[in-house]
Design a protein around this motif. Structure first.
Motif, mmCIF file in Angstrom:
data_model
loop_
_atom_site.group_PDB
_atom_site.id
_atom_site.type_symbol
_atom_site.label_atom_id
_atom_site.label_comp_id
_atom_site.label_asym_id
_atom_site.label_seq_id
_atom_site.Cartn_x
_atom_site.Cartn_y
_atom_site.Cartn_z
ATOM 1 N N TRP A 1 67.897 51.242 14.353
ATOM 2 C CA TRP A 1 69.640 51.325 14.019
ATOM 3 C C TRP A 1 70.088 50.088 14.376
ATOM 4 O O TRP A 1 69.970 49.243 15.100
ATOM 5 N N ASP A 2 70.785 49.847 12.681
ATOM 6 C CA ASP A 2 71.159 48.301 12.997
ATOM 7 C C ASP A 2 73.147 48.869 12.732
ATOM 8 O O ASP A 2 73.791 47.776 12.681
ATOM 9 N N GLY B 1 75.413 59.733 11.015
ATOM 10 C CA GLY B 1 75.974 58.205 12.069
ATOM 11 C C GLY B 1 75.938 59.559 13.255
ATOM 12 O O GLY B 1 75.876 60.743 13.262
ATOM 13 N N ARG C 1 74.810 50.397 11.112
ATOM 14 C CA ARG C 1 74.666 50.905 9.690
ATOM 15 C C ARG C 1 74.886 52.738 9.783
ATOM 16 O O ARG C 1 73.563 53.503 10.476
ATOM 17 N N TYR C 2 75.943 53.658 8.427
ATOM 18 C CA TYR C 2 75.579 54.710 7.797
ATOM 19 C C TYR C 2 74.205 55.244 7.414
ATOM 20 O O TYR C 2 73.681 53.967 6.893
ATOM 21 N N ASN D 1 75.313 45.027 -1.637
ATOM 22 C CA ASN D 1 74.582 45.544 -0.623
ATOM 23 C C ASN D 1 73.245 45.606 -1.713
ATOM 24 O O ASN D 1 73.069 46.856 -1.895
ATOM 25 N N LYS E 1 79.090 49.068 1.758
ATOM 26 C CA LYS E 1 77.695 47.480 2.730
ATOM 27 C C LYS E 1 77.872 47.722 4.037
ATOM 28 O O LYS E 1 76.409 47.842 4.211
ATOM 29 N N LEU E 2 78.272 49.384 4.184
ATOM 30 C CA LEU E 2 78.289 50.031 5.567
ATOM 31 C C LEU E 2 76.957 51.228 5.207
ATOM 32 O O LEU E 2 76.539 51.429 6.360
ATOM 33 N N ILE E 3 76.189 51.476 4.370
ATOM 34 C CA ILE E 3 75.828 52.540 4.298
ATOM 35 C C ILE E 3 73.729 50.594 4.288
ATOM 36 O O ILE E 3 73.332 50.137 4.291
ATOM 37 N N GLY E 4 73.720 51.684 5.845
ATOM 38 C CA GLY E 4 71.932 50.796 6.160
ATOM 39 C C GLY E 4 70.611 51.733 5.619
ATOM 40 O O GLY E 4 69.225 51.000 5.453
#
Ligand code: ACO
Length: 448
Positions: free
Chosen positions: A135-136, A169, A138-139, A104, A72-75
């Motif tokens: 950028w939000d 990141g 996330r990675y 996600n 979920k941490l990948i944007g």
């Protein structure tokens, strides 16, 4: 945002390979042509159960698991590849299976392609995204995946296959010195893939070598000019602790480093000692065109640069010599080799990277290394890459078996309605593999 760059890396390459010494004999080439002439030891290739999609699924799942990163941490997810499996559907969309499972689907980015340069385009996009207002938090995730195969002939020993994943990141141990960067882009036909019915490229080998070296010269000259403007001091290779090159085969990397050394000599850099100056003086008046054709210059510059090559380049050659050209993944496999070999002493050091994609596109850029913080530290990246164990567990096949596999793949390229052997005996646990392509050309993968 500080120190945006690569937080984590992983590499996957097929467990099947052929030795260049055996291939040389099999092809009837003179002894030493592939091993000394091209400088290659081994070449990895995909068996009929693997392809660029399965390799990239494997490496992405592996990176997320090893570094304990929540999907979920990948944007943003970007793929670089020049291996065409579908003219519309991007490889990125297959990788979404991993992220859909965790709920996600909010992930930007698609595939980038231009020969071996697509991975660099993907990486620069992700770095720019993290540094931008979009950028939000996330990675970013960059994947380079290719299977490099050539038709029978002199280019065949310069194949290879691998997939690399890089987590992007801020506060990264491998950060971009983003002001120091230069590109050279032009229109040439040195290597291209116009025949959509074949996986093999059309290649003018000699032209591609010259284009590569001309692009390197152009990038280096502009890089030095930009550096000098910003820093107020001359740049020379003594300002870089390591020089990492896109590596179609090792001999071209040796020639490339010698070329940078010759550039420093022509720019009268104080780092070039008197002995080297004396040996290069006879070539000072060559036109640039002549300088690419001069065998004597090639030999003399390689000789005077040899001691620096051993220090600044050799540590990057481990994976490229063992796997072969991985196209988009090639440069990053060379970077991974430096991290793996030298992680204890890299903090504070600078690596310059040269990315080349035929056609042509090229960029020279600079990385600054920091120790980093667990799990995103140089030491941890080195142990997660686990290069020696991965290389040692490979299965060496005969040249005959390699050629047989390529023949089968020629038939399967663009085909529908077939099942693979499902033979996963050589694959490591957790590897994805192709099971079938149905009558609608849809591809199905399973996990070992
Ligand atoms: N022992 C030792 N060295 C030998 C021997 C031998 N028995 N035989 C030949 N060599 C040397 C040659 O002298 C040459 O080295 P040199 O360049 O330092 O002189 C080297 O081995 C290769 O021999 P060539 O005759 O030049 O090889 P050939 O022309 O048959 O093929 C080539 C080489 C052009 C690189 C071919 O493999 C190819 O087309 N590959 C794909 C294109 C490519 O990778 N281009 C690079 C940039 S683009 C990209 O990344 C795809």
């Amino acid at each position: 945002r500080k120190d945006v760059g690569i937080l984590a890396m992983d590499i996957y390459f097929p467990p099947t390979c052929v030795q260049q010494e055996a291939l040389e004999a099999h092809d009837g080439a003179s002894k030493g042509k592939y091993t000394i002439g091209l400088g290659q030891d081994c070449m990895a290739f995909c068996s009929e159960v693997e392809d660029v999609v399965s390799m990239s699924l494997t490496v992405v799942a592996s990176l997320l698991r090893k570094y304990n990163v929540d999907p979920k941490l990948i944007g943003r997810l970007e793929v670089g590849s020049e291996t065409v499996i579908d003219k519309s559907k991007s490889i990125k969309t297959w990788l979404m299976q991993i992220f859909e499972e965790s709920g996600n689907t909010d992930i930007e980015g698609v595939d980038s392609s231009n020969a071996c340069y697509g991975g660099t385009a993907a990486l620069l996009n992700c770095v720019n995204w993290v540094e931008s207002k979009s950028w939000d938090g996330r990675y970013g995730l960059v994947v380079c995946t290719d299977s490099a195969v050539y038709a029978e002939g002199p280019a065949r020993p310069t194949g290879g296959a691998a997939a690399i994943a890089m987590l992007i990141g801020p506060d990264a141990p491998i950060s971009f010195e983003r002001k120091y960067k230069a590109s050279h882009m032009a229109h040439v036909y040195d290597f291209y893939k116009p025949d959509l019915a074949s996986e093999y490229p059309v290649v003018d080998g000699k032209l591609s070598q010259t284009c590569y070296l001309m692009a390197l010269d152009s990038c280096y000259r502009q890089f030095c000019t930009k550096y000098e403007k910003l820093v107020g001091e001359q740049f020379s290779i003594s300002d870089a602790d390591y020089c990492v090159f896109h590596s179609p085969y090792n001999k071209l990397v040796q020639k490339s480093f010698a070329r940078l050394f010759f550039n420093d000599f022509m720019r009268n850099c104080s780092s070039v000692d008197n002995d080297a100056k004396e040996k290069l003086l006879p070539f000072a008046n060559l036109t640039s065109e002549e300088s690419y054709q001069s065998r004597d210059l090639e030999k003399a510059s390689q000789q005077v640069a040899k001691h620096l090559y051993d220090i600044k380049v050799q540590p990057s050659t481990l994976l490229p010599k063992q796997i072969g050209n991985m196209y988009t993944a090639s440069l990053y496999a060379a970077l991974a080799s430096v991290i793996y070999n030298k992680h204890n002493s890299l903090a504070g050091q600078r690596i310059i990277m040269f990315s080349y994609g035929s056609g042509l596109t090229s960029t020279l850029f600079s990385l600054r290394l920091h120790e980093g913080q667990h799990p995103f530290s140089l030491g941890n990246i080195a142990s997660m890459l686990d290069v020696t164990a991965k290389l040692d567990s490979r299965h060496v096949t005969s040249p005959e078996k390699f050629v047989e596999t390529l023949k089968l793949m020629e038939h399967r390229y663009g085909a529908k309605d077939f099942e693979t052997s499902h033979d996963t005996s050589l694959l490591p646990p957790g590897a994805f593999y192709l099971t079938k392509v149905d009558s609608m050309y849809r591809r199905f993968y399973d996990k070992k």
